[in-house]
Design an enzyme around this catalytic site. Structure first.
Site, PDB file in Angstrom:
ATOM      1  N   GLU A  30      17.696 -25.406 -34.834  1.00 45.28           N
ATOM      2  CA  GLU A  30      18.531 -25.009 -33.690  1.00 45.28           C
ATOM      3  C   GLU A  30      19.842 -24.456 -34.232  1.00 45.28           C
ATOM      4  O   GLU A  30      20.425 -25.012 -35.172  1.00 45.28           O
ATOM      5  CB  GLU A  30      18.921 -26.188 -32.786  1.00 45.28           C
ATOM      6  N   ASN A  60      19.691 -28.871 -37.316  1.00 43.46           N
ATOM      7  CA  ASN A  60      20.376 -28.231 -36.186  1.00 43.46           C
ATOM      8  C   ASN A  60      21.849 -28.141 -36.547  1.00 43.46           C
ATOM      9  O   ASN A  60      22.462 -29.143 -36.921  1.00 43.46           O
ATOM     10  CB  ASN A  60      20.211 -29.044 -34.901  1.00 43.46           C
TER      11      ASN A  60
END
Ligand code: IFM
Length: 477
Positions: A382, A309
Site C-alpha cells: 500500500e 505499507n
C-alpha cells in the site's frame, strides 16, 4: 493531462530521466473488504467488529458505516473490468472473515466463499493476478465477544479460517498475505480505541499484537501445508522514526516509538524475538506473561515475501514536563508506556489526513527492512494519499495524488537501484472507500466514487498509473 502547477511535494526525488522498473514488476492496486464491499447483511454475512463500531454513535465521522460502501459486492464484475482497462497486473483484496465464517469458528458460509471464488475467476479471466489478504481488520463480532485479539484462542481461530479460505480458492491464488497492518489492529483497536473494537488498554493492545502475530504464524503453517506452491507473507505498516533533534532525550523518544511502531512486529516475525529495549520500555504495562514457550518459533515461521505499507514518517521529541502530548489519531494511548512522547510536525506539505509527504522515507524503510532484516522479496502493498477531489465536467484532475504517486515510485526505483529486492507496488487505493474512523470524508482512490449513484470516474492519477504500467516505468505527468 495537466501538469501540477503547485510546488512538488516534499521529498520528490531526482526528477531526472524517467526510471523504468525490472521486467515482471508487479503493478497493482489494493482495497479491503469492509471498505468497499457493502452488502453487510447479505449472502449470509454476519457483523464484524467494524459493523458494531461504525453503528455506535460517535465512533465514525458523520455516523458513516460500511453497510453499502462502494457496493462492490454487487458491482464486482464491472469493477474488475475497470481494473483490466487500467492495465493492473495484480489486485490486492481482502477476504471478509464474517462473510465466509460468520461465527468466527465452525462451518463456512458457502455463499460468502462463492463471492471470492467468482472474484478470483473474474480476475484471472482478465489476466489480473489475485493477491489475497486474509485479515484487514474485520474480526467476526462473536470472537470479540469472547475477548477478541487479546485472547489467545483468537489466533487458533484465525488459522482455521485461513484453512477454510485455502480450501476454497487455494488452487487459483498464488499470493497470500495473512494480516494487514497488525499495528493498527492492536494499537488503534485496543490501545487508543480509535478503531474497532474501540477498547483502550495498553496491556490488551500488547497482548493483541502478540496474538495477531501468533495467528499469522499458525496461518502460515496451515497455508504452507495446504498450498506448497503459494507465496506467503504478511503486510506491516512501517514508518521511519526520526528524532526532532540530536538531543539524547529526543533520540531516545525515537528509539521508543520505533520499537512500538516497527520493531514490535518486525523482530518477532523476521528474527523470532522481541527487542529487549521494547520489553523494558513496556515493563510497567505488561510482563509479557502472555508469551508462551514456542510462540516465537511459530511467529517466525519462514515466509516467501514481506509486504510493506508506507505513508509517512514520524518525527518525535522527548516530553516537555507539564505539557500535554499532541493529540489526534496518534493519540498518546496508541503508544503504551510512551504516552508522553511528542509527535512533531515539521510544517512540510501534508495530505488531507495531515500526514506529512515524505517520499525519501520510503527508500529508508525499504532499505532498512532489506539491510537489517531479510533478503526476502519485498512488495509495497500500500502507498497512497487522501486529497480533496472535485468533479469538474465529469473529470477529477487529482494532481496532488498523482505527484504523490510519482514521488513514491521514484523512491521505489531508488530503493531497487540500491539493491532492495522490491518486486511490486500496489497503489492505495483502487477506488475511494470507507476510510475507517473518517468514514467517507477522506478519498484515497484513483477512481472517484459518487456514493449517491455509485458512478465510478477514473481520476487523472488512474490514467497516469495506467500509462506507468504500460511502460513499466514512469510517465510524464
Ligand atoms: O485505508 C487504509 C487501509 O485500510 C490500511 N492502510 C492505510 C489506509 C489509509 O489510511
Amino acid at each position: 493531462m495537466s501538469n501540477p502547477t503547485h510546488p512538488p511535494a516534499v521529498g520528490v526525488l531526482d526528477q531526472g530521466p524517467e526510471p523504468t522498473f525490472p521486467p515482471g514488476f508487479l503493478w497493482g492496486a489494493a482495497t479491503a473488504a469492509y471498505q468497499i464491499e457493502g452488502a453487510a447483511a447479505e449472502g449470509g454475512r454476519a457483523p464484524s467488529i467494524w459493523d458494531t463500531f461504525s453503528h455506535t454513535e460517535g465512533r465514525v465521522v458523520g455516523g458513516h458505516t460500511g453497510d453499502v460502501a462502494c457496493d462492490h459486492y454487487h458491482r464486482m464484475p464491472d469493477d474488475v473490468r475497470l481494473m483490466a482497462e487500467l492495465g493492473l497486473k495484480s489486485y490486492r483484496f481482502s477476504v471478509s472473515w464474517p462473510r465466509v465464517q460468520p461465527g468466527g469458528s465452525g462451518v463456512a458460509n458457502q455463499e460468502g466463499l462463492d463471492f471470492y471464488r467468482r472474484l478470483v475467476d473474474e480476475l484471472l479471466a482478465n489476466g489480473i493476478e489475485p493477491w489475497l489478504t486474509l485479515y484487514h481488520w474485520d474480526l467476526p463480532q462473536p470472537l470479540e465477544d469472547l475477548g477478541g485479539w487479546p485472547v489467545r484462542d483468537t489466533a487458533a481461530r484465525f488459522a482455521d479460517y485461513a484453512s477454510l479460505v485455502a480450501d476454497a480458492v487455494g488452487d487459483r491464488v498464488k499470493y497470500w498475505t495473512t494480516l494487514n497492518e497488525p499495528w493498527c489492529s492492536a494499537f488503534l483497536g485496543y490501545g487508543s480505541g480509535a478503531h474497532a473494537p474501540g477498547r483502550s488498554n495498553g496491556a490488551d493492545a500488547v497482548r493483541a499484537g502478540h496474538h495477531l502475530m501468533l495467528g499469522h504464524g499458525l496461518a502460515v503453517q496451515a497455508l504452507r501445508a495446504a498450498l506448497p506452491q503459494a507465496q506467503l507473507g504478511v503486510t506491516v505498516n512501517l514508518y521511519p522514526v526520526t528524532p526532532a533533534s540530536d538531543a539524547p532525550a529526543d533520540v531516545d523518544a525515537a528509539r521508543r516509538i520505533d520499537g512500538l511502531a516497527n520493531r514490535f512486529f518486525l523482530d518477532p516475525m523476521l528474527r523470532g524475538s522481541y527487542p529487549e529495549d521494547l520489553v523494558a520500555d513496556l515493563a510497567e504495562v505488561t510482563d509479557f506473561g502472555h508469551v508462551r514457550d514456542g510462540d516465537l518459533e511459530i511467529i517466525s515461521t519462514p515466509l516467501d515475501l514481506v509486504g510493506i505499507n508506507y505513508y509517512s514518517r514520524h518525527v518525535v521529541a522527548a516530553p516537555v514536563p507539564g505539557e500535554e502530548p499532541e493529540k489526534y489519531w496518534r493519540a498518546p494511548s496508541c503508544w503504551p508506556g510512551s504516552e508522553d512522547v511528542r509527535f512533531v510536525t515539521r510544517g512540510v506539505p501534508v495530505t488531507d489526513m495531515d500526514w506529512e509527504i515524505d517520499a525519501p522515507g520510503l527508500v529508508e524503510t525499504l532499505r532498512r527492512v532489506h539491510e537489517e532484516y531479510t533478503d526476502l522479496p519485498l512488495y509495497v502493498t500500500e502507498n497512497g494519499s487522501a486529497f480533496v477531489d472535485t468533479v469538474q465536467d465529469g473529470q477529477v484532475d487529482d494532481v496532488d495524488r498523482l505527484a504523490y504517486f510519482d514521488a513514491h515510485l521514484r523512491a521505489s526505483h531508488e530503493a531497487i537501484a540500491a539493491g532492495v529486492p522490491l518486486r511490486g507496488y500496489f497503489a492505495w487505493s483502487l477506488m475511494d472507500n470507507f476510510e475507517w474512523a473518517w468514514g467517507y470524508t477522506k478519498r484515497f482512490g484513483m477512481v472517484w466514487i459518487d456514493y449517491d449513484t455509485q458512478v465510478r470516474i477514473p481520476k487523472s492519477s488512474a490514467r497516469w498509473y495506467a500509462e506507468v504500467i504500460r511502460r513499466n516505468g514512469l510517465a510524464a505527468q
